[in-house]
Write a protein that holds these residues in place. Structure first.
Motif, PDB file in Angstrom:
ATOM      1  N   THR A 222     112.899 -52.865-102.044  1.00 11.15           N
ATOM      2  CA  THR A 222     112.424 -52.298-100.779  1.00 11.15           C
ATOM      3  C   THR A 222     111.871 -50.921-101.112  1.00 11.15           C
ATOM      4  OG1 THR A 222     114.646 -51.417-100.393  1.00 11.15           O
ATOM      5  CG2 THR A 222     114.132 -53.512 -99.353  1.00 11.15           C
TER       6      THR A 222
ATOM      7  N   LEU B 168     106.883 -50.863 -99.029  1.00 14.34           N
ATOM      8  CA  LEU B 168     106.075 -51.980 -99.525  1.00 14.34           C
ATOM      9  C   LEU B 168     105.015 -52.390 -98.505  1.00 14.34           C
ATOM     10  CD1 LEU B 168     108.797 -54.321-101.097  1.00 14.34           C
ATOM     11  CD2 LEU B 168     107.531 -52.446-102.146  1.00 14.34           C
TER      12      LEU B 168
ATOM     13  N   VAL C 100     101.069 -53.150-102.523  1.00 11.00           N
ATOM     14  CA  VAL C 100     102.157 -52.915-103.481  1.00 11.00           C
ATOM     15  C   VAL C 100     102.743 -54.251-103.941  1.00 11.00           C
ATOM     16  CG1 VAL C 100     104.380 -51.798-103.846  1.00 11.00           C
ATOM     17  CG2 VAL C 100     102.682 -50.701-102.374  1.00 11.00           C
ATOM     18  N   ILE C 101     102.908 -55.182-103.019  1.00  7.67           N
ATOM     19  CA  ILE C 101     103.459 -56.486-103.405  1.00  7.67           C
ATOM     20  C   ILE C 101     102.535 -57.177-104.409  1.00  7.67           C
ATOM     21  CG2 ILE C 101     104.037 -58.798-102.544  1.00  7.67           C
ATOM     22  CD1 ILE C 101     105.049 -57.442 -99.961  1.00  7.67           C
TER      23      ILE C 101
ATOM     24  N   PHE D  87     111.400 -59.416-101.349  1.00  7.84           N
ATOM     25  CA  PHE D  87     110.907 -58.123-100.901  1.00  7.84           C
ATOM     26  C   PHE D  87     111.463 -57.824 -99.507  1.00  7.84           C
ATOM     27  CE2 PHE D  87     107.639 -60.034-103.608  1.00  7.84           C
ATOM     28  CZ  PHE D  87     107.394 -59.021-104.518  1.00  7.84           C
TER      29      PHE D  87
ATOM     30  N   VAL E 205     110.230 -55.511 -96.308  1.00  5.31           N
ATOM     31  CA  VAL E 205     109.107 -54.698 -95.831  1.00  5.31           C
ATOM     32  C   VAL E 205     109.460 -54.116 -94.463  1.00  5.31           C
ATOM     33  CG1 VAL E 205     106.659 -54.657 -95.248  1.00  5.31           C
ATOM     34  CG2 VAL E 205     107.454 -56.127 -97.096  1.00  5.31           C
TER      35      VAL E 205
END
Lengths: 420, 420
Positions: free
Chosen positions: A275, A278, A282-283, A294, A296
């Motif tokens: 985390t 994001l 960025v992912i 992830f 977000v």
């Protein structure tokens, strides 16, 4: 009362000049997509439908409207039993849209359709902004699940709607309990740094968490030093530890180090969740990192830089008398930069994903119609379950050309235009 | 239930390990301002206070939390009669803040303060984002009033909160009827283009509007051709026409042309209101145009590019036992890029506007303290009226150094730092 004053003043004028029941057609559409976007994902319809069905004014509200001079007494009489009696047609929730797509059409008495403007736009603009950003993040993440955890960054009620919009766009779960409860969305979450800090040591915090939640839990390892945090986590929980979470630092580097260390410690099945600010960019950049999930927050609930979808709701045709059989006159504003196409549009999608519309109600034989009846004569006729909408969205996005799904900034992959 | 799952899992762990009632201090603050901003304007406290007072869990919610495994049975027993019993201290709503300002401090049992995180941040982050943008627009507009008309661009409930935040930052009125009613904010609004288009001619539309609303109304003149629209407006309403609205085109050029034409037609008292994608930058650029009022929509409700204030809520001190007299241990996360200062902060402002804080509860003799008691032992002790907050905000912003009030992009004019 979820409406703007000008709608009531117009309504009053229509009541006074006798045109309030004239047949009319309004359409919601976006003139353009946010810069960089190749498509938008429509969301909000499932929230909007019951709000329209319940839309009205109670005695206290009518008293207020009279007192502030927003309505005339004659308009007040009619508003007392206001109920939308017309038809609503729309792209199904989870469908994609492009500039000009007539995503929602309201047809019925002028005064009734008019009063829905603010409600329609508030719901569609917010939920669609979130879903459109979320869909791009889902594409970027591939088969790795994303948790929506943005509640703390947006209005408390928007947070609940955002949870729904992100989930229908393909997010796997949410941190938001009210949203999870209301919409039956899986909820997740273990601890914040406050939990670690409140204990005498990181080890004591981990031990307390494992005692309460079991070894399958996710331990937050970056409060003091990530490497030491991981070592302590595995010592406390054993190699069967469910997951670790890293919330700071260079996530590409830290996740690689963490994977190597976990493997070295025998925790080969322990997942790595990251985390920290994001978004789809960025992912994408973390595509090769050994990350299993992830979380977000800010960027999904604020539409990744575009917190509103920019939809407008415009009168496109009007008759000079009530009734669905009254001849409609197409209308459109001509003013600079804000022109729009008049007439009631029937939209369709071709096999290559491109969109078009006709003004005569027909759909070409090789295309699929995009609009479905949602409300007919004031009665709800379309109300799919959220998981069905989620499946629909996935299918629609996956059927797009690869260039349309590309997360890199681009231009709309198509525009809804009138059939030649 | 307006909370994130991790708060409940932490709560459960604290119940199980016996620390749930340990004395604690949490602070809300922003690590940084949005890029370009010189200060932020705190908003949301007036909405937050009653939400905290009512914060709790009903039987259905506790059943849900147990069912999804977010809490343990022992935690469920305690949650059934959850009520915040601690103290809340905060900067008054309408106060300005900078990076590091401890804008809100919650002090009391660890489990209680912890559970407020999501609610505190949702309200403050949303309302402060709107108010901070609105304050800049008010500065740009000078003595010309601004109407908040962004309801159609944001979630329907955010819209109501945004109305309140914009008003307290100095906007003069709102289009949002629910917000106007709830918060006693003046509402305005006349017609949209749909009104003009629905009539056979612009002249017929103006006649209908003047018949219903009087000559003091605002006629929308840009549906077809602005010059012709203005001529028709004055012909229909006479030179006593209240105002015209222009919603498209180059507003500097159009407003100058409109003023000249209105004056030529004898309508020297008719005001010119402009709308169309305005924000603090556009309003600044229109500084010399003969405009009497602005309507701002999208950009104010979405925080003019920064829809969330980026505040966080962190544990800064904790004791090893319950009670306000228990010795507090300052705590702070050490991780990269997200470090924060431990310890309970007492903030003050110096005569030059700069901010500082101490960790020993004192305020220097030449400075004014910034924090006021808001809740004491669970009881609300601070609840100013909205107009009082609005006056406070105006005074605080006007007292800022001119360089801090500059609307051009800049950097924070000061940072809250610990007394040397």
């Amino acid at each position: 009362m979820l409406t703007d004053r000008y709608e009531l003043t117009m309504y009053s004028s229509f009541v006074e000049d006798g045109s309030v029941d004239d047949h009319s057609v309004f359409e919601a559409f976006a003139r353009r997509l946010p810069p960089g976007r190749r498509y938008g994902l429509l969301a909000g319809l499932g929230r909007l439908i019951p709000l329209i069905a319940d839309f009205g004014f109670d005695e206290d509200e009518i008293g207020y409207l009279l007192q502030v001079g927003a309505i005339t007494p004659k308009a007040a009489d009619r508003l007392a039993d206001f109920r939308f009696s017309g038809d609503l047609t729309a792209y199904p929730e989870g469908e994609i849209y492009v500039p000009g797509s007539p995503v929602l059409t309201a047809e019925g008495p002028l005064g009734e359709c008019l009063l829905l403007e603010t409600l329609v736009l508030s719901v569609l603009n917010h939920d669609t902004a979130v879903a459109s950003a979320a869909a791009r993040m889902v594409t970027a993440a591939g088969d790795r699940p994303i948790i929506e955890m943005g509640s703390r960054r947006t209005h408390e009620m928007s947070a609940i709607a955002a949870t729904r919009a992100a989930y229908l766009a393909g997010f796997g779960s949410t941190s938001n309990l009210a949203g999870g409860h209301l919409y039956d969305i899986p909820t997740v979450g273990t601890v914040a740094h406050a939990f670690i800090l409140s204990h005498e040591s990181e080890r004591a915090a981990f031990a307390s968490q494992v005692a309460a939640l079991g070894v399958g839990t996710t331990l937050l390892v970056d409060t003091y030093d990530i490497e030491q945090g991981i070592r302590t986590a595995v010592e406390v929980a054993g190699s069967g530890l469910g997951a670790i979470r890293i919330d700071s630092g260079d996530l590409d580097i830290e996740s690689r180090r963490a994977r190597a260390l976990l493997d070295e410690l025998g925790a080969t099945g322990t997942r790595i969740v990251v985390t920290s600010d994001l978004d789809e960019y960025v992912i994408t950049a973390l595509g090769a990192a050994p990350i299993d999930g992830f979380g977000v927050g800010t960027r999904v609930v604020t539409g990744s830089g575009h917190p509103t979808a920019g939809m407008v709701y415009k009168l496109v045709a009007v008759a000079d008398r009530p009734g669905a059989d009254a001849p409609l006159r197409p209308v459109a504003k001509k003013a600079s930069g804000k022109g729009s196409a008049g007439g009631r549009k029937t939209a369709y999608r071709r096999g290559d994903g491109s969109e078009g519309f006709t003004l005569d109600g027909t759909v070409p034989p090789d295309a699929r119609p995009l609009q479905v009846p949602v409300i007919r004569g004031g009665e709800i006729v379309h109300n799919p379950a959220l998981d069905e909408i989620r499946g629909y969205a996935r299918a629609v996005v996956e059927a797009l050309p690869a260039s349309a799904r590309d997360v890199a900034d681009g231009t709309p992959f198509t525009t809804a235009t009138e059939e030649d």
